[in-house]
Design an enzyme around this catalytic site. Sequence first.
Site, mmCIF file in Angstrom:
data_model
loop_
_atom_site.group_PDB
_atom_site.id
_atom_site.type_symbol
_atom_site.label_atom_id
_atom_site.label_comp_id
_atom_site.label_asym_id
_atom_site.label_seq_id
_atom_site.Cartn_x
_atom_site.Cartn_y
_atom_site.Cartn_z
ATOM 1 N N GLY A 258 -11.999 23.185 7.425
ATOM 2 C CA GLY A 258 -10.685 23.763 7.121
ATOM 3 C C GLY A 258 -10.661 24.694 5.939
ATOM 4 O O GLY A 258 -9.599 25.139 5.524
ATOM 5 N N GLU A 479 2.434 -3.201 -4.820
ATOM 6 C CA GLU A 479 2.484 -1.809 -5.292
ATOM 7 C C GLU A 479 2.755 -1.741 -6.790
ATOM 8 O O GLU A 479 2.182 -0.892 -7.495
ATOM 9 C CB GLU A 479 3.554 -1.016 -4.523
ATOM 10 C CG GLU A 479 3.376 -0.989 -3.008
ATOM 11 C CD GLU A 479 1.987 -0.603 -2.551
ATOM 12 O OE1 GLU A 479 1.251 0.047 -3.309
ATOM 13 O OE2 GLU A 479 1.622 -0.971 -1.425
ATOM 14 N N ASP A 553 -7.629 -1.347 0.285
ATOM 15 C CA ASP A 553 -8.026 -1.303 -1.124
ATOM 16 C C ASP A 553 -9.444 -1.837 -1.295
ATOM 17 O O ASP A 553 -10.258 -1.241 -1.993
ATOM 18 C CB ASP A 553 -7.068 -2.171 -1.962
ATOM 19 C CG ASP A 553 -5.654 -1.615 -1.987
ATOM 20 O OD1 ASP A 553 -5.499 -0.412 -1.699
ATOM 21 O OD2 ASP A 553 -4.724 -2.386 -2.282
#
Length: 668
Positions: A258, A479, A553
């Site tokens: 890209g 979070e 994670d």
Amino acid sequence: MNGSIPPNKPQNQPPRPPRPSPPKKGFNALWIYLLMGAAFMYVWFNYNDFEPVKAEWQEVKEQMLPQNDVECLTIITNQDRVEVHLRKEKLEKYSDRLGNTPPKTGPHFFFINQPEFGVYKTVEALNSERATAGEHTAEETVKIETDTRYNYFARAMEWLMFPLILVLIWFIFFRRMARNMGGGGGSLGGGGIFSVGRSKAQLFDKDNKNKITFKDVAGLEEAKVEVMEIVDFLKNPQKYTNLGGKIPKGALLVGPPGTGKTLLAKAVAGEADVPFFSMSGSDFVEMFVGVGASRVRDLFRQAKEKAPCIVFIDEIDAVGRARSRNNGFTSNDERENTLNQLLTEMDGFGSNSGVIILAATNRADVLDGALMRAGRFDRQIHVDLPELKERVEIFKVHLRGLKLITGFDLDFLAKQTPGFSGADIANVCNEAALIAARKNKADIDKQDFLDAIDRIVGGLERKSKIISAEEKRTIAFHEAGHATVSWWLEHANPLLKVTIIPRGRALGAAWYLPEERQITTAEQLLDEMAATLGGRAAEELIFNKISTGAINDLEKITKQAYAMVAYFGMSEKIGNISYYDSSGQYEYNFKQPYSEKTAELLDAEVKRLIDESYQRAKSVLTEHHDGFTRLAELLLDREVIFSEDLERIFGKRKKDKTDERSEGDESR
Ligand code: NHX
Ligand code: ZN
């Protein structure tokens, strides 16, 4: 079918059909010749302007023979047939049955023979009777002949049938195959069976309408300079050869997907004003053996005809992958043949013959060494992900056609998109326009772009996903854990926002603005690992329960820790050793390049790093327990919180040099 071979009377041959206009394709021509040959054979074997008339043995025996009308009888030995040739002077007698102009030489009649007729005996008897009668003359003897007659056409057909059917099946099969393989619109090979071995290169000529020029390529300044020189080689080769220099044969464009390698190549085509052959490395690869090599040959033949010109091979790693020495069952001979042919062809033409090869790949490390040596791809042009300034340029290109709100801040956008490629930016711009349209807006504003970036990085927002209150709490604390740890660790990436709105596969995410840096220190890696483990640590601390949600994670930090230990030499126990293999040589090797003992040590070191990071995360969370829980409650309430909210809770971050910090955005 009567297969008598006519006497050679060319004047009576029907005229051959007029030759068809020269066919364009070999395939058609072959068909037409085959058909013509068959027709000709048919006519040849069947041609006869007079068919003998059927008679009876009775009448031959009782009238024609006694009246001395018969000159000759031909007994066809392999058919039950006898042919009667009349004497010339007696033909008139039979004109009611033979017509007015019977041929002088017969056969005029035929009859079906049967063994009990005794034709031969009868004639012999008649002849000897006449001879003994004394009035015998040569003219009165009835000749008797035998003939064996084959149906040549049918026999020929018997012979030809099988191969003909085979050839037919072959044609149909290959034609279908050729069609399936595409060979697309501008393909030089055309369709048809005989083009399997042809290159599928697309040719862009000088007068191609939608030309791409260097103006359309934003950023990539260094690469453009390099590539412009190549254009110059083709335009004024004397300038270089006069001084004794040799024109390079090829250049390799290397860079992540890209980033505009293909675009750059197209711009070269547009600027150079020379023919430009474009094909993809995978076009060489086909299910037939030898096709790849023959396509390479064909491509270079075409290129040499059109020289000076440029040949562009996209995704060259499809053929250019390193040949391996001993890969018993993963071997791909066909690919190697293709590569060998490519190497040979690149060596084959003189360096001043005016053909320059451009190739693009995002995996220069796996390419065969022979391909990269000087004399083939003499230069490598690195096309990297765009940096801030280049992103501004790229945004300018893609925002050209968009209706923006007045006073739109372009630099802000560029700052929000670190690590984005040119293609990603194009995607962002388009997505922003679609989002604005969905909201029935008159023009696109900043928020639409931010939503577009979030969408491209994180996937689709799924507000309607049903999540229980308990789960919501887990997500919020997870979070908040990421956010708290990253806030307090000096070298972790600066936080942008935290959300507990499901998006893509994730139920919640902490978004960072990663620094745009070239190298990363061990401290930075360790702090980021701790921050990534902050989610799991928070779950354990608050609920004393852990969930499967941290899989992403954990995967990330495990790979990170392994890289630190095995690649970056960041573990004291392992030392400054890297088992990284940039050459791709070990790709097919199942064996690891280190001993069993080292493997154990690596595992232990990876575990130690992760355990230590986890402890650090937990200690940060216990130390700032109050702020952490406040943050989680706020998150539960608002669903999205920004770095300003964190600042209000925790105070200013140690290393939050807002003005000089680099820009960015990445989901965690
Ligand atoms: C599932 N998803 O798959 C549910 C729907 C721990 C609160 N059963 O760590 O959402 O459990 O900090 C890319 C990005 C898998 C790939 C995220 C693959 C997430 C995300 C699992 C939050 N935020 N985990 C996180 C999460 C999950 C997953 C991913 C991915 C959770 C956690 C996903
Ligand atoms: Zn997480």
